[in-house]
Scaffold this motif. Structure first.
Motif, PDB file in Angstrom:
ATOM      1  N   ARG A 131      -4.636   1.664  -0.699  1.00 46.87           N
ATOM      2  CA  ARG A 131      -4.370   0.792  -1.841  1.00 46.87           C
ATOM      3  C   ARG A 131      -2.928   0.876  -2.315  1.00 46.87           C
TER       4      ARG A 131
ATOM      5  N   PHE B 225      -4.247  -4.070  -3.177  1.00 47.53           N
ATOM      6  CA  PHE B 225      -3.486  -3.732  -1.963  1.00 47.53           C
ATOM      7  C   PHE B 225      -2.280  -4.654  -1.818  1.00 47.53           C
TER       8      PHE B 225
ATOM      9  N   ASN C 228      -9.404  -6.727   0.753  1.00 46.53           N
ATOM     10  CA  ASN C 228      -8.741  -5.764   1.622  1.00 46.53           C
ATOM     11  C   ASN C 228      -9.497  -5.694   2.950  1.00 46.53           C
TER      12      ASN C 228
ATOM     13  N   LYS D 210       0.854  -1.180   0.000  1.00 45.68           N
ATOM     14  CA  LYS D 210       0.000   0.000   0.000  1.00 45.68           C
ATOM     15  C   LYS D 210       0.892   1.232   0.000  1.00 45.68           C
TER      16      LYS D 210
END
Length: 341
Positions: free
Chosen positions: A104, A280, A242, A93
């Motif tokens: 993300r 991610f 995620n 990320k």
């Protein structure tokens, strides 16, 4: 007497106008002609209102690498979008100021002039609307556009460059957004081995690369089509979800249940340089990603039909995976990343 005074006033007025004319600055800022690669799709419509220019691109590049855009002067656009990584990075990320972790993975910045959507969820349709997002986001630069302008106004070189780029308008928010977009429009990658083979420039695929190209055409091209190696659609392909409660994929933008965990299909160009993979960074390597697709993905009501109609998987033999990775590495453009220097 009145006539004499009138003549004097007229002469002073004309002299003043002539003086004003002599102080006018003419800015020569020619447009930069973009070389559109063979078989690439149409340009994003917004580019026609913000065509790259000599000084606009120079300014945008300077801003792109300037940490003054962040509130503590530690993070620039290039901190997450590193040229040798195809303007991505190697963090699962994105990491902003003070080590703050974003939602993300930082996507690569390449061939943006041809994209119709930006970001994983497609929340921006015009590249000019993108630069403000990292500047004000808490997990990224955590600044404000007024704070950024205040910093830039103390630098005479920026004042001069903004004036050259935007006809003497000085430092403005729109100038920041438009110049960064102009620079990013010039980041076109189209000189990989794959491209040279397609252009019949004397290179050929190895046996493994050729076999991988066949596997790609049979099992991957449904999503990764066009010369961009993405069809720019949004799909749920059953990747690990995620755990961040803020994540919803495309549904965060549309509010539609059917868009939950759908993400924009990424381009495969320069994929060798952009690990980890997924929205991610779910997969450290291409091998991990292909193993996951082979073993079976997560079930979902809106799972893409390509997977749902095939028992939630893309079956691949060990040799097919090896060959497919060999082919994907032919999409690496060392001219673009600077890795051939």
């Amino acid at each position: 007497m009145k006539n004499i005074l009138s003549h004097i006033a007229l002469m002073l007025l004309l002299t003043g106008c002539a003086s004003d004319q002599s102080n006018l600055i003419v800015y020569d800022n020619p447009e930069i002609e973009l070389e559109i690669p063979l078989d690439f799709p149409e340009l994003n419509n917004s580019i026609y209102n913000n065509m790259p220019t000599q000084y606009g691109v120079e300014l945008g590049k300077k801003l792109f690498f300037d940490t003054q855009l962040s509130t503590d002067n530690t993070i620039s656009c290039s901190s997450c979008h590193i040229p040798e990584n195809a303007f991505a990075d190697h963090n699962p990320k994105a990491i902003g100021i003070e080590g703050r972790i974003g939602l993300r993975n930082a996507p690569p910045v390449q061939n943006m002039a041809f994209m119709q959507f930006y970001n994983w969820d497609g929340n921006k349709l015009q590249l000019e609307n993108q630069p403000l997002v990292p500047i004000i986001t808490h997990e990224e630069m955590d600044s404000s556009i007024l704070e950024v302008i205040g910093k830039l106004e103390s630098d005479p070189s920026y004042i001069e460059l903004f004036n050259k780029a935007f006809k003497g308008e000085g430092i403005t928010a729109d100038g920041i957004y438009n110049s960064i977009a102009q620079y990013e429009y010039t980041l076109i990658t189209s000189n990989s081995k794959y491209d040279r083979v397609k252009r019949n420039e004397g290179e050929t695929f190895t046996e493994s690369e050729a076999q991988g190209y066949t596997v790609f055409q049979n099992k991957c091209i449904g999503c990764h089509s066009t010369a961009l190696f993405t069809d720019q659609s949004f799909r749920n392909i059953g990747f690990p979800i995620n755990p961040d409660a803020e994540e919803g994929g495309r549904a965060r933008i549309t509010g539609l249940v059917e868009d939950y965990m759908r993400f924009r299909v990424p381009s495969l160009r320069n994929i060798e340089y952009t690990a980890p993979y997924g929205s991610f960074g779910q997969f450290e390597t291409l091998e991990d990603l292909l193993d996951y697709l082979d073993n079976g993905v997560l079930e979902a009501d809106n799972l893409d039909p390509i997977l749902k109609d095939n028992n939630n998987r893309i079956p691949l033999t060990a040799q097919e995976k090896t060959d497919l990775i060999a082919f994907m590495k032919t999409l690496s453009d060392t001219d673009f990343t600077g890795l051939d220097n």
